[in-house]
Design a protein around this motif. Structure first.
Motif, PDB file in Angstrom:
ATOM      1  N   VAL A 161      26.329   5.490  -0.401  1.00  0.00           N
ATOM      2  CA  VAL A 161      26.690   6.617  -1.272  1.00  0.00           C
ATOM      3  C   VAL A 161      25.607   7.691  -1.273  1.00  0.00           C
ATOM      4  O   VAL A 161      25.463   8.442  -2.247  1.00  0.00           O
ATOM      5  N   ALA A 162      24.841   7.789  -0.208  1.00  0.00           N
ATOM      6  CA  ALA A 162      23.718   8.729  -0.178  1.00  0.00           C
ATOM      7  C   ALA A 162      24.176  10.166  -0.399  1.00  0.00           C
ATOM      8  O   ALA A 162      23.594  10.909  -1.205  1.00  0.00           O
ATOM      9  N   TRP A 213      22.433  14.702  -7.663  1.00  0.00           N
ATOM     10  CA  TRP A 213      21.007  15.029  -7.816  1.00  0.00           C
ATOM     11  C   TRP A 213      20.774  16.539  -7.789  1.00  0.00           C
ATOM     12  O   TRP A 213      20.004  17.079  -8.589  1.00  0.00           O
ATOM     13  N   ARG A 214      21.464  17.214  -6.873  1.00  0.00           N
ATOM     14  CA  ARG A 214      21.302  18.672  -6.783  1.00  0.00           C
ATOM     15  C   ARG A 214      21.815  19.359  -8.056  1.00  0.00           C
ATOM     16  O   ARG A 214      21.201  20.292  -8.563  1.00  0.00           O
ATOM     17  N   ILE A 215      22.946  18.865  -8.564  1.00  0.00           N
ATOM     18  CA  ILE A 215      23.498  19.459  -9.784  1.00  0.00           C
ATOM     19  C   ILE A 215      22.542  19.240 -10.954  1.00  0.00           C
ATOM     20  O   ILE A 215      22.261  20.172 -11.733  1.00  0.00           O
ATOM     21  N   LEU A 246      29.343   7.915 -10.765  1.00  0.00           N
ATOM     22  CA  LEU A 246      28.591   7.254  -9.703  1.00  0.00           C
ATOM     23  C   LEU A 246      27.312   6.605 -10.211  1.00  0.00           C
ATOM     24  O   LEU A 246      27.034   5.430  -9.926  1.00  0.00           O
ATOM     25  N   GLN A 247      26.526   7.354 -10.970  1.00  0.00           N
ATOM     26  CA  GLN A 247      25.227   6.837 -11.399  1.00  0.00           C
ATOM     27  C   GLN A 247      25.371   5.600 -12.274  1.00  0.00           C
ATOM     28  O   GLN A 247      24.649   4.608 -12.092  1.00  0.00           O
ATOM     29  N   SER A 248      26.309   5.618 -13.207  1.00  0.00           N
ATOM     30  CA  SER A 248      26.488   4.454 -14.090  1.00  0.00           C
ATOM     31  C   SER A 248      26.993   3.250 -13.301  1.00  0.00           C
ATOM     32  O   SER A 248      26.601   2.107 -13.570  1.00  0.00           O
ATOM     33  N   ASP A 250      14.801   2.415  -8.526  1.00  0.00           N
ATOM     34  CA  ASP A 250      15.199   3.808  -8.331  1.00  0.00           C
ATOM     35  C   ASP A 250      16.169   3.880  -7.144  1.00  0.00           C
ATOM     36  O   ASP A 250      15.838   3.414  -6.054  1.00  0.00           O
ATOM     37  N   PRO A 251      17.381   4.454  -7.335  1.00  0.00           N
ATOM     38  CA  PRO A 251      18.333   4.541  -6.224  1.00  0.00           C
ATOM     39  C   PRO A 251      17.801   5.293  -5.002  1.00  0.00           C
ATOM     40  O   PRO A 251      18.296   5.088  -3.896  1.00  0.00           O
TER      41      PRO A 251
END
Length: 526
Positions: free
Chosen positions: A88-89, A96-98, A115-117, A132-133
């Protein structure tokens, strides 16, 4: 419950023309299924057929739902970061950009706000919730990278997962991660493994052999109990077949002797009977026909008894574990065979991996070296063998040593088993060599096979034959991960051989069942 996988009438032959399996039928539902069998029987090929890597030469493979594959290990050469390994990179970089205030309209349109959760939840299930992802995989241990691979499986939520020897080359942390994962897995799983700890998490065991597949309910321990009953039944069948064959042979011999005596008496009385030649010839023809029918019946009975006997013998050979005979090392009980006294050492003398290490092995003691990958286990063995010199401290060795690494590198792959034995045991006669190899089941022409042609189990057995089969086995045998890549029958055979050896052992292994089976008395954790 509907099946996740159905194999019907599946057959496959290798490129060399060797038939792996024929008309194979198998159905899998939810739950964990362990696939076991000798090396070379086709377990990995069967897994590839299930995965759809290629189609069977005949028959059908039907899958319901999604499929996932657990990689044996996640290397930082394959993936750079955790999110790379989890597939999921790109989606993570969008979020991350947002979050950093650099998002484009396209980023907002395709952003997956769950996605993060979901990533954190998957990582938490394998004990990596603090990871850390975006962490670089090269900073993780082998066991931690295994947990990342498991998290990737959880994240993708497949209905059926395939695992091919998932714990090979893993340290204890990695093995425990796989074991715990399977214990809590709710979907379907097909697991090829020789790791008995993993197989104890199975709901059923499927055995693949030249006869096809046979399913046993329960885990590894239940399977072994059922196999034990099969061996007992096969041994009884062999005893009955041997007895019946002997009785039939004696019965046929007695009948033949009676017939011969009767025929001899008939010939003596022929000239005295006063009957015409025509009548006498007709009687002789009938006697010969009767004798022929009796011989045919006896041959059929003998053939049937022989087939029953051969079937019973082959069944015993298929079911029973191998066993070996090993000569005594005669190491005195109080003799110090190896001692480390505050030893420092390693490949780089400026940064020793082994630091202030002290231990002693005396007589026939058995010691296991454990620890995570990279902790210095192999370095310790190289110091013990004298391949590395300690930077400080004292190291004492006494008596003949031998070491078998994972590759059994003491064998020359271009030489035959017999040539290797003679090279490693130059004082042995040709008869000694042949007798020693026969004790390790390399009889007659099998001793003339090249080492390069042997399977993993065979090459380790050949190495043990060359080391332990001589008239004077070593005082200390050093083993580095001896069970990696071996099937369970080979592992049990090696356990049998080592239990027959009365010298000292120094063993590096993560296989706790193996260490328990060979009677480890002392433990050294690095």
């Amino acid at each position: 419950m509907s099946a996740l996988l159905i194999l019907q009438n599946v057959s496959h032959t290798t490129a060399e023309g060797r038939e792996l399996f024929k008309s194979l039928d198998l159905s899998l539902e939810r739950g964990c299924t362990g696939l076991v069998g000798r090396n070379g029987v086709g377990k990995s090929t069967l897994l590839k057929l299930v995965a759809g890597d290629f189609a069977p030469q005949s028959g059908t493979v039907s899958r319901t739902g999604s499929l996932g594959l657990l990689e044996q290990s996640v290397h930082n050469s394959d993936f750079r970061t955790v999110v790379d390994a989890m597939g999921v990179a790109e989606a993570y970089q969008t979020i991350w950009r947002i979050m950093a205030g650099n998002g484009t309209p396209a980023d907002f349109e395709k952003a997956d706000w769950t996605l993060q959760s979901r990533l954190i939840e998957a990582l938490a299930q394998v004990g990596m919730q603090e990871c850390d992802p975006l962490r670089d995989l090269s900073t993780l241990s082998g066991g931690q990278r295994t947990r990342i691979a498991l998290a990737a499986l959880i994240f993708s939520k497949p209905d059926l997962i395939l695992l091919d020897e998932p714990t090979n080359n893993l340290d204890r942390e990695g093995r425990e991660a796989v074991t715990d994962f399977l214990l809590h897995w709710k979907g379907g799983a097909l697991v090829v493994s020789h790791d008995r700890q993993i197989l104890r998490q199975m709901d059923r065991i499927v055995e693949l052999s030249g006869l096809g597949v046979k399913t046993y309910g329960g885990n590894w321990d239940d399977y072994k109990e059922q196999k034990g009953r099969e061996v007992e039944a096969a041994e009884r069948e062999l005893i009955v077949a041997e007895r019946d064959a002997a009785l039939l042979s004696r019965k046929i011999q007695i009948a033949a002797e009676r017939k011969a005596k009767k025929d001899s008496a008939g010939k003596r009385s022929r000239g005295k009977a006063g009957l015409s030649k025509l009548i006498l010839d007709a009687r002789e023809d009938r006697a010969e026909q009767s004798s022929g029918r009796g011989k045919q019946l006896a041959d059929r009975q003998r053939q049937k008894a022989e087939q029953k006997l051969q079937s019973a013998v082959s069944n015993i050979e298929r079911l029973k574990s191998l066993s070996f005979e090993i000569g005594a090392s005669r190491t005195p009980a109080g003799k110090i065979v190896l001692a480390f006294d505050e030893v420092f050492g390693g490949p780089d003398m400026r940064a020793p991996i082994i630091n202030e290490l002290s231990f002693t092995i005396t007589g026939s003691e058995r010691m296991a070296i454990t620890g995570p990958n990279g902790s210095g286990k192999t370095t310790l063995l190289r110091l013990a063998m004298g391949e590395l010199l300690p930077t400080s401290g004292r190291l004492h060795r006494s008596g003949p040593f031998a070491m078998l690494d994972q590759c059994v590198s003491l064998l020359d792959p271009a030489s035959t088993i017999l040539e290797n034995f003679k090279r490693l045991n130059p004082d042995s006669t040709d008869n000694d060599c042949r007798a020693a190899l026969a004790r390790f089941l390399f009889r007659a022409d099998s001793a003339l096979r090249l080492a390069s042609s042997l399977s993993g189990g065979e090459i380790l057995r050949a190495g043990l034959a060359c080391v332990l089969g001589s008239n004077a086995p070593p005082d200390l045998l050093i083993l580095d991960e001896p069970t990696n890549h071996l099937d369970l029958m080979s592992v049990e055979a090696i356990e049998t051989a080592l239990n027959a050896y009365d010298g000292a052992l120094l063993v590096v292994s993560h296989d706790e069942d193996f260490l328990a089976a060979i009677g480890i008395e002392k433990w050294l954790a690095l």
